[in-house]
Design an enzyme around this catalytic site. Structure first.
Site, PDB file in Angstrom:
ATOM      1  CD  GLU A  78      -2.251   1.238   2.994  1.00  0.00           C
ATOM      2  OE1 GLU A  78      -1.639   0.678   3.931  1.00  0.00           O
ATOM      3  OE2 GLU A  78      -3.341   1.818   3.134  1.00  0.00           O
ATOM      4  CE  LYS A 124      -7.143   1.367   3.765  1.00  0.00           C
ATOM      5  NZ  LYS A 124      -5.854   1.696   4.430  1.00  0.00           N
ATOM      6  CB  CYS A 126      -4.040  -1.600   4.656  1.00  0.00           C
ATOM      7  SG  CYS A 126      -3.324  -1.801   6.317  1.00  0.00           S
TER       8      CYS A 126
HETATM    9  N1  CDT Z   1      -3.066   1.363   6.467  1.00  0.00           N
HETATM   10  C1  CDT Z   1      -4.012   0.845   7.253  1.00  0.00           C
HETATM   11  O1  CDT Z   1      -5.143   0.630   6.838  1.00  0.00           O
HETATM   12  N2  CDT Z   1      -3.661   0.591   8.520  1.00  0.00           N
HETATM   13  C2  CDT Z   1      -4.588   0.139   9.504  1.00  0.00           C
HETATM   14  C3  CDT Z   1      -4.193   0.626  10.845  1.00  0.00           C
HETATM   15  C4  CDT Z   1      -5.373   0.590  11.718  1.00  0.00           C
HETATM   16  S1  CDT Z   1      -4.946   0.658  13.358  1.00  0.00           S
HETATM   17  C5  CDT Z   1      -6.071  -0.507  13.951  1.00  0.00           C
HETATM   18  C6  CDT Z   1      -4.712  -1.388   9.551  1.00  0.00           C
HETATM   19  O2  CDT Z   1      -5.842  -1.880   9.638  1.00  0.00           O
HETATM   20  O3  CDT Z   1      -3.702  -2.076   9.547  1.00  0.00           O
END
Ligand code: CDT
Length: 323
Positions: free
Chosen positions: A47, A127, A172
């Site tokens: 990402e 996203k 992500c």
């Molecule tokens: N980039 C991304 O989506 N990161 C989020 C961080 C969330 S903190 C719970 C993830 O779900 O990994």
């Protein structure tokens, strides 16, 4: 005809805030060459693979924010990656931050593309599940400002014929949501590409910290198994501008088994020969959706139990005689 595709996951170590696109693209090209030399048909990057993960810090400077985004794909900085893919005859998946002006106003998305071995874009995803918050939280060690810097993606969860099968994308946080996988599963995906930037620490819930890697694998493995698909999860790993991020990039089979996993927090490549027919054997038996899914019953269960209400209200409803 062979239904095997060799897939590489190209994990990235930290990208410095001051590192320019040309330097990052050089890293991506080095990994692409390594992938090709190992027989890969396609290489997947994380990402927001072209920059440091800037949603971890606050800025009110519009120009500074825009500087993290690509106005075109490919653009001048990313064209060498597309050219190299074409030269090597390898496809790729790339996460990047997209600045779009096509709707007559500026829109910013957290996006990813699938690119064929001819260097042409096959599909784009924006996203949908944006984590974190939009307001400034200077008291936390780092922030998660995706809700401030990005709009919710407007392209849905698509599937494309690519790399000899059917491919889908998520980004992500999407992978924590079973419905993201299911929407792709219902379209018959055989490969799901998912880049991530996941911090080790959760300022809002520090007791989750020790579980980051476990939750990562839990989501990827269950998504793969329950939807009869390969999942390719690719991390930006290591300590980036003071934020420690999990690595653990992995390639997961439709069995739910991890067949390759990164062992460092740096630039690292893993490769797996993926038999796309392995998914079919699950799709035609245990997870034959047409035969075994019971959508009408799911609706009935929610209506009867009131399961969409907060759990702590359920006993009250029962006492009142609700069914
Ligand atoms: N980039 C991304 O989506 N990161 C989020 C961080 C969330 S903190 C719970 C993830 O779900 O990994």
């Amino acid at each position: 005809m062979s239904r095997t595709v060799t897939i590489a996951a190209a994990q990235l170590g930290p990208i410095r805030r001051a590192e320019n696109r040309a330097s990052v693209v050089k890293r991506l090209i080095a990994l692409m060459r390594e992938a090709r030399s190992m027989g890969a048909d396609v290489v997947a990057y994380p990402e927001a693979a072209l920059t440091a993960f800037f949603p971890h810090w606050w800025t009110e400077d519009e120009a500074e924010v825009d500087a993290w985004f690509e106005r075109e794909m490919p653009g001048a900085d990313t064209l060498p990656l597309f050219d190299e893919a074409r030269r090597l005859g390898i496809g790729f998946h790339l996460g990047y931050c997209e600045l779009d002006q096509s709707a007559g106003r500026k829109r910013r998305f957290n996006s990813a593309v699938l690119v064929g071995s001819d260097g042409a874009i096959i599909g784009k995803y924006r996203k949908i599940h944006l984590p974190g918050h939009a307001e400034h939280r200077p008291e936390t060690p780092f922030q998660n400002l995706e809700k401030r810097y990005f709009e919710v993606g407007d392209l849905g969860f698509g599937a494309w014929r690519a790399y000899g099968g059917v491919a889908g994308m998520m980004i992500c946080n999407d992978w924590r949501w079973p419905e993201a996988y299911r929407v792709l599963g219902l379209q018959g995906v055989e490969m799901v590409f998912c880049g991530y930037n996941t911090p080790v620490h959760h300022p809002a819930a520090p007791d989750h910290d020790r579980l980051g890697q476990f939750h990562n694998e839990l989501c990827m493995q269950s998504g793969a198994y329950q939807n009869s698909t390969w999942v390719i999860g690719v991390a930006k790993a290591g300590v980036e501008e003071g934020v420690d991020m999990i690595g653990g990039s992995a390639i997961i089979a439709p069995t739910g088994e991890i067949v390759a996993r990164c062992s460092s927090n740096d630039d690292e490549l893993i490769v797996a020969r993926c038999d796309l027919d392995l998914g079919r054997s699950y799709r035609e038996t245990t997870f034959d959706f047409a035969k075994h899914r019971r959508v009408e019953h799911y609706r009935m269960i929610v209506e009867r139990t009131g399961a969409i209400e907060p759990a702590d209200e359920a006993p009250v409803r029962r006492k009142q005689g609700a069914r």
